[in-house]
Design a protein around this motif. Structure first.
Motif, PDB file in Angstrom:
ATOM      1  N   LYS A   1       0.830  -1.208   0.000  1.00 19.27           N
ATOM      2  CA  LYS A   1       0.000   0.000   0.000  1.00 19.27           C
ATOM      3  C   LYS A   1       0.861   1.255   0.000  1.00 19.27           C
ATOM      4  CE  LYS A   1      -4.161  -1.891   2.066  1.00 19.27           C
ATOM      5  NZ  LYS A   1      -5.054  -1.932   3.213  1.00 19.27           N
ATOM      6  N   VAL A   2       1.935   1.242   0.778  1.00 17.57           N
ATOM      7  CA  VAL A   2       2.840   2.399   0.805  1.00 17.57           C
ATOM      8  C   VAL A   2       3.456   2.605  -0.569  1.00 17.57           C
ATOM      9  CG1 VAL A   2       5.007   3.294   1.743  1.00 17.57           C
ATOM     10  CG2 VAL A   2       3.342   2.240   3.277  1.00 17.57           C
ATOM     11  N   LEU A   3       3.915   1.532  -1.187  1.00 13.50           N
ATOM     12  CA  LEU A   3       4.546   1.651  -2.502  1.00 13.50           C
ATOM     13  C   LEU A   3       3.569   2.131  -3.575  1.00 13.50           C
ATOM     14  CD1 LEU A   3       6.816  -1.503  -2.346  1.00 13.50           C
ATOM     15  CD2 LEU A   3       7.501   0.892  -2.110  1.00 13.50           C
ATOM     16  N   ARG A   4       2.268   1.894  -3.361  1.00  8.69           N
ATOM     17  CA  ARG A   4       1.237   2.399  -4.284  1.00  8.69           C
ATOM     18  C   ARG A   4       0.773   3.803  -3.898  1.00  8.69           C
ATOM     19  NH1 ARG A   4      -1.164  -3.086  -3.734  1.00  8.69           N
ATOM     20  NH2 ARG A   4      -2.559  -2.124  -2.233  1.00  8.69           N
ATOM     21  N   GLY A   5       1.289   4.337  -2.806  1.00 12.81           N
ATOM     22  CA  GLY A   5       0.899   5.673  -2.364  1.00 12.81           C
ATOM     23  C   GLY A   5      -0.397   5.706  -1.581  1.00 12.81           C
ATOM     24  N   GLU A   6      -0.821   4.553  -1.053  1.00 12.36           N
ATOM     25  CA  GLU A   6      -2.095   4.458  -0.342  1.00 12.36           C
ATOM     26  C   GLU A   6      -1.944   4.445   1.178  1.00 12.36           C
ATOM     27  OE1 GLU A   6      -3.710   0.839  -1.898  1.00 12.36           O
ATOM     28  OE2 GLU A   6      -3.876   1.645  -3.923  1.00 12.36           O
ATOM     29  N   ALA A   7      -0.708   4.458   1.679  1.00 16.11           N
ATOM     30  CA  ALA A   7      -0.470   4.434   3.124  1.00 16.11           C
ATOM     31  C   ALA A   7       0.869   5.134   3.391  1.00 16.11           C
ATOM     32  CB  ALA A   7      -0.447   3.007   3.650  1.00 16.11           C
ATOM     33  N   HIS A   8       1.126   5.415   4.651  1.00 16.23           N
ATOM     34  CA  HIS A   8       2.361   6.095   5.044  1.00 16.23           C
ATOM     35  C   HIS A   8       3.415   5.092   5.489  1.00 16.23           C
ATOM     36  CE1 HIS A   8       0.598  10.062   4.770  1.00 16.23           C
ATOM     37  NE2 HIS A   8      -0.472   9.585   5.387  1.00 16.23           N
ATOM     38  N   SER A   9       4.674   5.472   5.352  1.00 12.15           N
ATOM     39  CA  SER A   9       5.770   4.582   5.722  1.00 12.15           C
ATOM     40  C   SER A   9       5.749   4.221   7.208  1.00 12.15           C
ATOM     41  CB  SER A   9       7.119   5.199   5.348  1.00 12.15           C
ATOM     42  OG  SER A   9       7.348   6.379   6.082  1.00 12.15           O
ATOM     43  N   THR A  10       5.171   5.075   8.033  1.00 16.86           N
ATOM     44  CA  THR A  10       5.065   4.785   9.467  1.00 16.86           C
ATOM     45  C   THR A  10       4.281   3.494   9.704  1.00 16.86           C
ATOM     46  OG1 THR A  10       5.054   7.159   9.877  1.00 16.86           O
ATOM     47  CG2 THR A  10       4.383   5.760  11.687  1.00 16.86           C
ATOM     48  N   ALA A  11       3.213   3.299   8.954  1.00 19.99           N
ATOM     49  CA  ALA A  11       2.398   2.092   9.097  1.00 19.99           C
ATOM     50  C   ALA A  11       3.188   0.859   8.663  1.00 19.99           C
ATOM     51  CB  ALA A  11       1.122   2.215   8.266  1.00 19.99           C
ATOM     52  N   ALA A  12       3.942   0.983   7.578  1.00 15.45           N
ATOM     53  CA  ALA A  12       4.738  -0.150   7.096  1.00 15.45           C
ATOM     54  C   ALA A  12       5.837  -0.490   8.087  1.00 15.45           C
ATOM     55  CB  ALA A  12       5.337   0.167   5.728  1.00 15.45           C
ATOM     56  N   ARG A  13       6.459   0.521   8.640  1.00 12.30           N
ATOM     57  CA  ARG A  13       7.530   0.277   9.621  1.00 12.30           C
ATOM     58  C   ARG A  13       6.974  -0.458  10.836  1.00 12.30           C
ATOM     59  NH1 ARG A  13      10.046   1.715  14.113  1.00 12.30           N
ATOM     60  NH2 ARG A  13      12.326   1.826  14.107  1.00 12.30           N
ATOM     61  N   GLY A  14       5.848   0.015  11.338  1.00  8.48           N
ATOM     62  CA  GLY A  14       5.239  -0.623  12.503  1.00  8.48           C
ATOM     63  C   GLY A  14       4.870  -2.067  12.239  1.00  8.48           C
ATOM     64  N   ALA A  15       4.295  -2.335  11.080  1.00  7.56           N
ATOM     65  CA  ALA A  15       3.904  -3.704  10.726  1.00  7.56           C
ATOM     66  C   ALA A  15       5.138  -4.582  10.530  1.00  7.56           C
ATOM     67  CB  ALA A  15       3.045  -3.696   9.468  1.00  7.56           C
ATOM     68  N   PHE A  16       6.189  -4.017   9.937  1.00  2.00           N
ATOM     69  CA  PHE A  16       7.430  -4.774   9.740  1.00  2.00           C
ATOM     70  C   PHE A  16       8.066  -5.120  11.086  1.00  2.00           C
ATOM     71  CE2 PHE A  16      12.055  -4.974   8.990  1.00  2.00           C
ATOM     72  CZ  PHE A  16      12.087  -6.053   8.123  1.00  2.00           C
ATOM     73  N   VAL A  17       8.101  -4.163  12.001  1.00  2.00           N
ATOM     74  CA  VAL A  17       8.649  -4.413  13.343  1.00  2.00           C
ATOM     75  C   VAL A  17       7.863  -5.525  14.040  1.00  2.00           C
ATOM     76  CG1 VAL A  17       8.887  -3.405  15.663  1.00  2.00           C
ATOM     77  CG2 VAL A  17       9.733  -2.159  13.661  1.00  2.00           C
ATOM     78  N   THR A  18       6.543  -5.469  13.945  1.00  2.00           N
ATOM     79  CA  THR A  18       5.694  -6.495  14.566  1.00  2.00           C
ATOM     80  C   THR A  18       5.993  -7.880  13.988  1.00  2.00           C
ATOM     81  OG1 THR A  18       3.957  -4.898  15.035  1.00  2.00           O
ATOM     82  CG2 THR A  18       3.300  -7.207  14.949  1.00  2.00           C
ATOM     83  N   ALA A  19       6.097  -7.961  12.662  1.00  2.00           N
ATOM     84  CA  ALA A  19       6.392  -9.242  12.011  1.00  2.00           C
ATOM     85  C   ALA A  19       7.793  -9.723  12.365  1.00  2.00           C
ATOM     86  CB  ALA A  19       6.224  -9.117  10.501  1.00  2.00           C
ATOM     87  N   ALA A  20       8.760  -8.811  12.414  1.00  2.00           N
ATOM     88  CA  ALA A  20      10.142  -9.177  12.759  1.00  2.00           C
ATOM     89  C   ALA A  20      10.228  -9.656  14.207  1.00  2.00           C
ATOM     90  CB  ALA A  20      11.069  -7.998  12.530  1.00  2.00           C
ATOM     91  N   ARG A  21       9.478  -9.000  15.081  1.00  2.00           N
ATOM     92  CA  ARG A  21       9.456  -9.427  16.487  1.00  2.00           C
ATOM     93  C   ARG A  21       8.870 -10.845  16.596  1.00  2.00           C
ATOM     94  NH1 ARG A  21       7.157  -5.118  18.725  1.00  2.00           N
ATOM     95  NH2 ARG A  21       9.173  -4.227  19.267  1.00  2.00           N
ATOM     96  N   GLU A  22       7.769 -11.082  15.884  1.00  2.00           N
ATOM     97  CA  GLU A  22       7.146 -12.394  15.902  1.00  2.00           C
ATOM     98  C   GLU A  22       8.101 -13.478  15.373  1.00  2.00           C
ATOM     99  OE1 GLU A  22       2.935 -14.124  14.464  1.00  2.00           O
ATOM    100  OE2 GLU A  22       4.221 -13.411  12.834  1.00  2.00           O
ATOM    101  N   ALA A  23       8.874 -13.143  14.344  1.00  2.35           N
ATOM    102  CA  ALA A  23       9.822 -14.089  13.737  1.00  2.35           C
ATOM    103  C   ALA A  23      11.120 -14.194  14.539  1.00  2.35           C
ATOM    104  CB  ALA A  23      10.113 -13.672  12.299  1.00  2.35           C
ATOM    105  N   ASN A  24      11.226 -13.404  15.597  1.00  2.00           N
ATOM    106  CA  ASN A  24      12.396 -13.405  16.470  1.00  2.00           C
ATOM    107  C   ASN A  24      13.677 -12.998  15.729  1.00  2.00           C
ATOM    108  OD1 ASN A  24      13.438 -13.634  19.069  1.00  2.00           O
ATOM    109  ND2 ASN A  24      14.135 -15.719  18.731  1.00  2.00           N
ATOM    110  N   ILE A  25      13.532 -12.036  14.806  1.00  2.00           N
ATOM    111  CA  ILE A  25      14.707 -11.533  14.099  1.00  2.00           C
ATOM    112  C   ILE A  25      14.958 -10.054  14.394  1.00  2.00           C
ATOM    113  CG2 ILE A  25      14.506 -13.240  12.238  1.00  2.00           C
ATOM    114  CD1 ILE A  25      13.454 -10.911  10.450  1.00  2.00           C
ATOM    115  N   LEU A  26      14.096  -9.441  15.185  1.00  2.00           N
ATOM    116  CA  LEU A  26      14.244  -8.023  15.509  1.00  2.00           C
ATOM    117  C   LEU A  26      15.405  -7.848  16.475  1.00  2.00           C
ATOM    118  CD1 LEU A  26      13.019  -5.156  15.159  1.00  2.00           C
ATOM    119  CD2 LEU A  26      11.704  -5.615  17.227  1.00  2.00           C
ATOM    120  N   ARG A  27      16.323  -6.960  16.132  1.00  2.00           N
ATOM    121  CA  ARG A  27      17.469  -6.678  16.995  1.00  2.00           C
ATOM    122  C   ARG A  27      17.462  -5.231  17.492  1.00  2.00           C
ATOM    123  NH1 ARG A  27      16.795 -11.084  17.316  1.00  2.00           N
ATOM    124  NH2 ARG A  27      18.042 -12.798  16.552  1.00  2.00           N
TER     125      ARG A  27
END
Length: 82
Positions: free
Chosen positions: A54-80
């Motif tokens: 959605k961000v890459l299509r201009g439909e959302a802000h990078s803040t939302a993508a960052r938050g979702a990426f952090v959540t997924a990385a935390r779940e995958a236990n790769i967040l440092r």
């Protein structure tokens, strides 16, 4: 939207026990990591991928993508570092 959509702050991840830490600074890199480097498909990974697109299509802000990426990385236990 063309070009890189940067995060306000980088996200640090480490894929694999002996992998080098990676600094993720933009939505394109986050989306690529979500597609290539995450082992299993989860709801949080899917949500992060959807927001990145959605961000890459201009439909959302990078803040939302960052938050979702952090959540997924935390779940995958790769967040440092957030």
């Amino acid at each position: 939207m063309t070009g890189l959509v940067k995060f306000a702050r980088p996200v640090i991840i480490q894929i694999g026990r002996h992998g080098k830490e990676r600094i993720v600074v933009d939505v394109t890199d986050a989306a690529s990591i979500l597609m290539r480097d995450f082992g299993t498909q989860t709801i949080k990974r899917r949500a992060a991928m959807d927001v990145c697109l959605k961000v890459l299509r201009g439909e959302a802000h990078s803040t939302a993508a960052r938050g979702a990426f952090v959540t997924a990385a935390r779940e995958a236990n790769i967040l440092r570092g957030d």
